[in-house]
Design a protein around this motif. Sequence first.
Motif, PDB file in Angstrom:
ATOM      1  N   MET A   1     -12.270 -22.429 -35.645  1.00  0.00           N
ATOM      2  CA  MET A   1     -11.347 -23.458 -36.082  1.00  0.00           C
ATOM      3  C   MET A   1     -10.183 -23.610 -35.121  1.00  0.00           C
ATOM      4  O   MET A   1      -9.830 -24.700 -34.712  1.00  0.00           O
ATOM      5  CB  MET A   1     -10.772 -23.040 -37.439  1.00  0.00           C
ATOM      6  N   ASN A 262     -10.211 -22.905 -44.762  1.00  0.00           N
ATOM      7  CA  ASN A 262     -10.495 -24.329 -44.552  1.00  0.00           C
ATOM      8  C   ASN A 262     -10.841 -24.977 -45.878  1.00  0.00           C
ATOM      9  O   ASN A 262     -11.547 -24.371 -46.694  1.00  0.00           O
ATOM     10  CB  ASN A 262     -11.708 -24.488 -43.623  1.00  0.00           C
ATOM     11  N   TYR A 264     -12.602 -28.471 -47.376  1.00  0.00           N
ATOM     12  CA  TYR A 264     -13.344 -29.716 -47.098  1.00  0.00           C
ATOM     13  C   TYR A 264     -13.422 -30.467 -48.417  1.00  0.00           C
ATOM     14  O   TYR A 264     -14.155 -30.060 -49.323  1.00  0.00           O
ATOM     15  CB  TYR A 264     -14.750 -29.406 -46.577  1.00  0.00           C
ATOM     16  N   HIS A 274     -17.657 -26.222 -32.144  1.00  0.00           N
ATOM     17  CA  HIS A 274     -16.656 -25.453 -31.390  1.00  0.00           C
ATOM     18  C   HIS A 274     -17.071 -23.985 -31.391  1.00  0.00           C
ATOM     19  O   HIS A 274     -17.964 -23.582 -32.141  1.00  0.00           O
ATOM     20  CB  HIS A 274     -15.276 -25.588 -32.046  1.00  0.00           C
ATOM     21  N   ASP A 276     -14.961 -20.189 -31.712  1.00  0.00           N
ATOM     22  CA  ASP A 276     -13.628 -19.742 -32.118  1.00  0.00           C
ATOM     23  C   ASP A 276     -12.908 -19.088 -30.950  1.00  0.00           C
ATOM     24  O   ASP A 276     -13.516 -18.438 -30.101  1.00  0.00           O
ATOM     25  CB  ASP A 276     -13.741 -18.779 -33.305  1.00  0.00           C
ATOM     26  N   HIS A 346     -20.614 -23.732 -33.298  1.00  0.00           N
ATOM     27  CA  HIS A 346     -20.890 -23.970 -34.711  1.00  0.00           C
ATOM     28  C   HIS A 346     -20.054 -25.117 -35.245  1.00  0.00           C
ATOM     29  O   HIS A 346     -19.041 -25.486 -34.648  1.00  0.00           O
ATOM     30  CB  HIS A 346     -20.654 -22.689 -35.516  1.00  0.00           C
ATOM     31  N   ILE A 348     -19.275 -27.617 -39.198  1.00  0.00           N
ATOM     32  CA  ILE A 348     -19.627 -27.987 -40.573  1.00  0.00           C
ATOM     33  C   ILE A 348     -19.932 -29.479 -40.521  1.00  0.00           C
ATOM     34  O   ILE A 348     -19.061 -30.285 -40.176  1.00  0.00           O
ATOM     35  CB  ILE A 348     -18.483 -27.683 -41.568  1.00  0.00           C
ATOM     36  N   ARG A 364     -15.054 -27.769 -50.870  1.00  0.00           N
ATOM     37  CA  ARG A 364     -15.547 -26.466 -50.388  1.00  0.00           C
ATOM     38  C   ARG A 364     -14.367 -25.739 -49.786  1.00  0.00           C
ATOM     39  O   ARG A 364     -13.641 -26.306 -48.953  1.00  0.00           O
ATOM     40  CB  ARG A 364     -16.636 -26.636 -49.331  1.00  0.00           C
ATOM     41  N   ASN A 366     -13.341 -22.305 -47.641  1.00  0.00           N
ATOM     42  CA  ASN A 366     -13.994 -21.307 -46.785  1.00  0.00           C
ATOM     43  C   ASN A 366     -12.925 -20.390 -46.187  1.00  0.00           C
ATOM     44  O   ASN A 366     -11.912 -20.857 -45.671  1.00  0.00           O
ATOM     45  CB  ASN A 366     -14.755 -22.036 -45.664  1.00  0.00           C
ATOM     46  N   ARG A 370     -10.796 -12.476 -40.045  1.00  0.00           N
ATOM     47  CA  ARG A 370     -10.867 -12.112 -38.627  1.00  0.00           C
ATOM     48  C   ARG A 370     -10.112 -10.814 -38.358  1.00  0.00           C
ATOM     49  O   ARG A 370      -9.221 -10.447 -39.128  1.00  0.00           O
ATOM     50  CB  ARG A 370     -10.221 -13.223 -37.770  1.00  0.00           C
TER      51      ARG A 370
HETATM   52  O1  AKG Z   1     -15.935 -23.786 -42.791  1.00  0.00           O
HETATM   53  C1  AKG Z   1     -16.653 -23.015 -42.165  1.00  0.00           C
HETATM   54  O2  AKG Z   1     -17.609 -22.405 -42.673  1.00  0.00           O
HETATM   55  C2  AKG Z   1     -16.414 -22.784 -40.693  1.00  0.00           C
HETATM   56  C3  AKG Z   1     -14.998 -22.892 -40.288  1.00  0.00           C
HETATM   57  C4  AKG Z   1     -14.808 -22.568 -38.877  1.00  0.00           C
HETATM   58  O3  AKG Z   1     -15.657 -22.746 -38.056  1.00  0.00           O
HETATM   59  C5  AKG Z   1     -13.530 -21.991 -38.439  1.00  0.00           C
HETATM   60  O4  AKG Z   1     -12.617 -21.794 -39.252  1.00  0.00           O
HETATM   61  O5  AKG Z   1     -13.413 -21.709 -37.234  1.00  0.00           O
END
Ligand code: AKG
Length: 464
Positions: A1, A262, A264, A274, A276, A346, A348, A364, A366, A370
């Motif tokens: 992200m 995140n 959505y 992208h 990370d 990766h 979404i 959603r 998420n 980290r």
């Molecule tokens: O929402 C997700 O599953 C991925 C989010 C993502 O790629 C990120 O936070 O870097």
Amino acid sequence: MDAFVSRKRKRADVSQKPVPPPAASAASKRISASEQDEESTDFKLALLASLHPVAEETTLLEALLASDGSVEQASTCLAQSTFASLKKRSANATTGYQSSLSSYHVNSDGSGPAKKALVKKGKTLHLFSPEDIEQHTPCSIIHNFLPPQQANALLQQLLDEAPTYQSLEFKLFNRVVTSPHTFCFYVNSLAEAEEQKTEYIYDGRKVENVQQSLPEMLNAVPQVEEAVNREIQRRILDFYPNSKKLKYQSPHPWKANTAFVNCYDGPQEHVGYHADQLTYLGPRAVIGSLSLGVAREFRVRKIHVEDDKHRKDDGSLADAQGQISIHLPHNSLLIMHAEMQEEWKHSIAPAQAIDPHPLAKNKRLNITYRFYKDSLHPRYTPKCKCGVPTVLRCATRKKESRGRYIWMCHTNYVPGQDGCSFFQWAEFDDDGEPPWAAKANADQERLAKEKPSSLKDEKDTEVT
Ligand SMILES: O=C(O)CCC(=O)C(=O)O
Ligand SMILES: [Fe+2]
């Protein structure tokens, strides 16, 4: 992200190519320009995707190529629908229906990751089962991860907070464009939030909005840490050559000390392709990603070396392989393993239809947990000529530099400011520690001793 966000803020005139550093060697210049080109194509695609959320990514790419890389021209074509092959994104079935890889005649014998590309260019392979996912992607998944009531309590706390989350706004052709989802950054204590706000740099500047993790987020940390560490060990034993950790991968237990959340809201909110950012995670980072609420598709695709095999007739880089879609239902923990950020991208994907969730409705949520390393605190990492701590990137496209790490100027991302294009090769030992790690660890130990015991207990007591 964080890396995706950086790209969006990078500069208003996205068609402008970055200038190579004057003092760099010829070889370094090539590497830097190549890496920045790759970044700028992704950045342009992300901008176009946010302006045209229903267009297929292949359509966006075609429009960009037909417009000689000009986002403005590509956007105009797409808006006027003059672009001949403009297609709507194919209607994704609502996420969560089970299908099996056997219909693709794939032999999953459990003997390590699949070597051959099993999905053709331009196609999407949908994976649901944990066995298929760990065979064919650098991820593993645990369904029904938390006890159901705990997952719902965590989701409810995030839903209560979600209205305060922010999308990023950036300027494009004198228009303000909004990022296609909202997010918030959390750390485990108030003291760490303060440290993030005052000492850490994101996109070349300090961030104001860092929150203390919610009680249910902290509650889940031991379960996430236990599962991620278990999955790392299983991945090493079952999938890596000679059952040995990768070079630069940390041999120490993984910890969840920061989290990006995140949100959505509705089928169209998404995040573009992208990798990370590794600046504070270091090389071969592992990320634990907990999905709550509406099920959505997490898509991954491999980054290919820039060589003639992968070149199209017009000289641009083709994706030799299609993408793989991993379906992420409520209460699933996805582990992105150590080979993910350097070798894959990766996203979404936007969806045409979603199944509303009883608690979250169309949302959603998420959490990507980290592990920020003490040794990569910005007080230790190299500063560029602008005096700003640099960003860590991995070279991916050129065969001769693929896998090498670079510290680069971050200030390009600050609107209205030009960066100095500084870069320097980044050195790490086999365990992914930088040359100054011993000093950083000694500092850490000294600080821990100096800290009054009341502060040491802070993490346990200060959550409200
Ligand atoms: O929402 C997700 O599953 C991925 C989010 C993502 O790629 C990120 O936070 O870097
Ligand atoms: Fe990400």
